[in-house]
Motif scaffolding. Structure first.
Motif, PDB file in Angstrom:
ATOM      1  N   MET A 204       0.842  -1.194   0.000  1.00 20.51           N
ATOM      2  CA  MET A 204       0.000   0.000   0.000  1.00 20.51           C
ATOM      3  C   MET A 204       0.883   1.252   0.000  1.00 20.51           C
ATOM      4  O   MET A 204       1.784   1.396   0.812  1.00 20.51           O
ATOM      5  CB  MET A 204      -0.905   0.011   1.236  1.00 20.51           C
ATOM      6  N   LEU A 205       0.618   2.156  -0.936  1.00 18.38           N
ATOM      7  CA  LEU A 205       1.376   3.398  -1.006  1.00 18.38           C
ATOM      8  C   LEU A 205       0.991   4.305   0.158  1.00 18.38           C
ATOM      9  O   LEU A 205      -0.179   4.392   0.531  1.00 18.38           O
ATOM     10  CB  LEU A 205       1.113   4.111  -2.332  1.00 18.38           C
ATOM     11  N   VAL A 206       1.980   4.964   0.710  1.00 16.60           N
ATOM     12  CA  VAL A 206       1.722   5.840   1.845  1.00 16.60           C
ATOM     13  C   VAL A 206       2.508   7.132   1.654  1.00 16.60           C
ATOM     14  O   VAL A 206       3.652   7.117   1.180  1.00 16.60           O
ATOM     15  CB  VAL A 206       2.100   5.140   3.178  1.00 16.60           C
ATOM     16  N   SER A 244      -1.413  11.424   6.869  1.00 13.32           N
ATOM     17  CA  SER A 244      -2.565  11.478   5.961  1.00 13.32           C
ATOM     18  C   SER A 244      -2.922  10.113   5.386  1.00 13.32           C
ATOM     19  O   SER A 244      -3.339  10.007   4.240  1.00 13.32           O
ATOM     20  CB  SER A 244      -2.284  12.460   4.819  1.00 13.32           C
ATOM     21  N   LEU A 245      -2.788   9.068   6.179  1.00 14.43           N
ATOM     22  CA  LEU A 245      -3.164   7.719   5.734  1.00 14.43           C
ATOM     23  C   LEU A 245      -4.635   7.482   6.062  1.00 14.43           C
ATOM     24  O   LEU A 245      -4.985   7.161   7.198  1.00 14.43           O
ATOM     25  CB  LEU A 245      -2.264   6.669   6.396  1.00 14.43           C
ATOM     26  N   GLN A 287     -12.986  10.650   7.453  1.00 14.91           N
ATOM     27  CA  GLN A 287     -13.409  10.314   8.810  1.00 14.91           C
ATOM     28  C   GLN A 287     -12.426   9.447   9.574  1.00 14.91           C
ATOM     29  O   GLN A 287     -12.452   9.430  10.803  1.00 14.91           O
ATOM     30  CB  GLN A 287     -14.771   9.594   8.779  1.00 14.91           C
ATOM     31  N   LEU A 288     -11.547   8.691   8.871  1.00 19.88           N
ATOM     32  CA  LEU A 288     -10.683   7.723   9.551  1.00 19.88           C
ATOM     33  C   LEU A 288      -9.244   7.863   9.052  1.00 19.88           C
ATOM     34  O   LEU A 288      -8.936   7.495   7.916  1.00 19.88           O
ATOM     35  CB  LEU A 288     -11.169   6.285   9.300  1.00 19.88           C
ATOM     36  N   TYR A 289      -8.387   8.384   9.912  1.00 21.25           N
ATOM     37  CA  TYR A 289      -6.973   8.523   9.568  1.00 21.25           C
ATOM     38  C   TYR A 289      -6.125   7.760  10.594  1.00 21.25           C
ATOM     39  O   TYR A 289      -6.433   7.740  11.790  1.00 21.25           O
ATOM     40  CB  TYR A 289      -6.527   9.982   9.581  1.00 21.25           C
TER      41      TYR A 289
END
Length: 629
Positions: A204-206, A244-245, A287-289
């Motif tokens: 997964m890119l982050v 900012s994930l 909503q979810l970081y």
């Protein structure tokens, strides 16, 4: 000072075996330039007299030239260990000491952020260590920082009752020291970054932030980040941060439920159609970081996009927040500072009235309300879960922050996603609630706040009616056609109803306080008492006259039921109004109609110089529907 021509001041020199490997590129020092400076091509004025290790080969060597004395240096000798590619203007140690006004500066980064940033080069840190991530800690030394005055309620006390009963609720940050009673679900506090990588996938890119330059560091996957995070602090060559994930729709998201109050207020949760959320749909995913910061990480001053509020839970570790109150003066200072040259040499805290410090530890939850300017320091490796949300209790400030984003030219992709479309969904649902047989009763704070939303929607409508073709297209694309068939009628009716409930006696069509790209000069619509449903009193109206606002108002609605009465349908007759004006009961010569009747009583109060004034307005509304024959 701006320069007429940009030059590259560093180079990776090619491996060519020719007589002058440095001369193969025009932006590198030639052998003659180096020899002319009284040293060889393999050394520079900053080289140690007795080096402990051999210098890098030419194909790996980076050089940099002083902008004053034009002398070339090895970056490994004269630099500070940062990335030479970020340097804009550079001066050697001698030239810096010769003139204290000189300061090494950096190129503006291309980072994904909620606002456009330039790299910081504060005047009190002109020693050439601008890429040192610890410089922010040194900035704080000697600064006037106040202890936090914020409330620390129990989780069970943070609900709608608190919000509606305390006029100061959601105007300042609050810290809930224990999660019990918040109605929140979080992963177990023993979850690790290893576990997160397994749940989300190593590939997964982050987005990773280089703290020293506050710019994006490319090429990171979650697996690579996991390896970095698990290094001992001393083994980390640089300080990086993940802020900012967004994890909506992942296995990890199933372990998280935001606080109850957040879910009750969140516009996306409550107004975006459920049929247009979830897998396969595009909607605002904010909503979810998952935030993962290592010791020494710093995020510079910012306001969350569109003035959105934030919930923030420390799963393990610690964070230190620095807050600036979002007063008009402080937001003006932030706008002046943000995205301008001031960021290169000014500490925002010196431009505002006060800076507050808050320390959070494991198990703490904080709710940051609309518009608060903040910076964040991470003293130890820390794992945080949180999210952003817009709500109805401070819409005016949300739009004010959005105006700052426009004024400082924050790219649209870094703003709150689909902000305008969300506003249309909220306005449409609110209007439906106000038109219901038993209208929704709005708390006074929400009523005054939502007037800003209505004004914004009317400003969008005016662009649809008279803007450029491009501006019209941008606005039209944001109007949800699945819900709103006539945007103009919907926006103006919403504003009229909210103004009426607030005690306004004017239906002026002007809109103030919004800064729009490609904005146009609108025209007022002419209105009179017969074309507007507004209640008119006997006072003389003057141009631009605005009566004092009422301090409070309440409306009571009583449904009187349905009955069958006689009346003549209006049809296409020009004089049909003569049959109905002045009539309080049936109209002779008509046919049967079903009549729904309700009574509305509105009471408004306000302070006066001698005491108070109270108005009581009673209305009876009838809706006639004729039976089809």
């Amino acid at each position: 000072m701006a320069r007429g021509r940009k030059r590259s001041n560093r180079s990776n020199v090619p491996k060519s075996p020719g007589p002058s490997p440095l001369s193969t590129r025009s932006n590198t020092p030639t052998r003659e330039e180096i020899v002319g400076a009284t040293h060889s091509t393999s050394s520079c004025p900053a080289c140690a007299e007795n080096p402990t290790e051999s210098p890098n080969a030419y194909d790996k060597e980076n050089w940099i030239r002083c902008d004053i004395c034009k002398t070339w240096y090895h970056w490994r000798c004269a630099g500070n260990g940062g990335d030479v590619e970020t340097i804009d203007k550079w001066y050697c140690k001698s030239c810096l000491e010769a003139d204290s006004t000189r300061s090494i500066t950096f190129k503006a980064p291309a980072r994904k952020s909620y606002r456009k940033r330039t790299l910081r080069d504060y005047a009190n840190l002109n020693s050439g260590l601008e890429s040192d991530p610890n410089r922010w800690v040194r900035i704080l030394e000697g600064k006037q920082i106040s202890g936090d005055p914020f409330k620390r309620p129990e989780g069970s006390d943070v609900g709608l009752e608190w919000l509606e009963g305390d006029e100061n609720a959601m105007t300042e940050p609050i810290i809930i020291e224990r999660p019990e009673g918040l109605g929140m679900k979080m992963p177990s506090d023993d979850i690790t970054v290893d576990d997160i990588a397994e749940l989300l996938g190593d590939e997964m890119l982050v987005e990773v932030i280089d703290v020293g330059s506050q710019s994006t560091s490319p090429g990171w996957t979650l697996g690579k980040w996991n390896e970095y995070f698990n290094l001992e602090p001393a083994a980390r060559e640089k300080i990086y941060n993940v802020i900012s994930l967004e994890i909506s729709g992942t296995k990890l998201s199933n372990m998280i439920l935001p606080p109850r109050l957040v879910r009750e207020l969140d516009w996306v949760e409550n107004y975006w159609p459920n049929t247009r959320k979830g897998k396969g749909h595009i909607y605002p995913k904010v909503q979810l970081y998952c935030l993962m910061g290592v010791a020494g990480a710093w995020t510079d001053w910012h306001v969350d996009f569109a003035g959105s509020s934030v919930y923030y839970h420390i799963l393990h570790g610690s964070k230190i927040f620095y807050f600036i109150r979002p007063s008009l003066e402080n937001l003006a200072a932030y706008e002046k500072w943000s995205g301008t040259e001031l960021q290169n040499h000014s500490w925002l805290g010196d431009m505002v009235d006060q800076v507050f410090k808050v320390e959070l530890t494991q198990g703490n939850t904080m709710i940051i309300p609309t518009g608060w300017i903040h910076a964040v320091y991470t003293p130890v490796d820390t794992l945080v879960f949180g999210g952003n949300f817009l709500h109805s209790y401070n819409v005016e400030t949300q739009f004010r922050v959005r105006s700052i984003e426009i004024a400082t030219q924050v790219p649209k992709k870094f703003r709150f996603p689909m902000f305008s479309k969300l506003c249309w969904y909220v306005g449409d649902k609110l209007l439906r609630d106000l038109k219901a047989p038993v209208p929704t009763k709005l708390p006074s704070r929400v009523l005054s706040s939502m007037l800003s939303l209505a004004d914004f929607l009317v400003s969008e409508v005016r662009i649809l009616e008279g803007g450029s073709e491009q501006a019209k297209k941008e606005v039209k694309d944001q109007v949800p056609a699945d819900r709103i068939k006539d945007a103009s009628a919907m926006a103006r009716e919403l504003r009229w109803r909210l103004r009426h409930l607030s005690g306004y006696s004017s239906d002026d069509d002007t809109t103030q306080g919004f800064r729009k790209e490609g904005s146009i000069n609108g025209q007022k619509r002419k209105r009179n008492a017969s074309s507007s449903p507004e209640l008119y009193d006997n006072r003389v109206s003057f141009k631009n006259f605005k009566p004092k606002h009422w301090d409070g108002s309440v409306i009571t609605v009583i449904q009187d039921g349905r009955s069958t009465l006689q009346g003549r349908p209006p049809g296409n007759r020009d004089n049909w109004t003569e049959d109905w004006l002045g009539k309080t009961e049936e109209v002779e010569g008509g046919s049967e109609a079903q009549v729904d009747r309700r009574s509305e009583t509105m009471v408004k109060v306000r302070r006066t110089a001698n005491g108070l004034e109270r108005q009581r307005i009673e209305r009876v509304i009838e809706e006639w529907v004729w039976n089809e024959n």
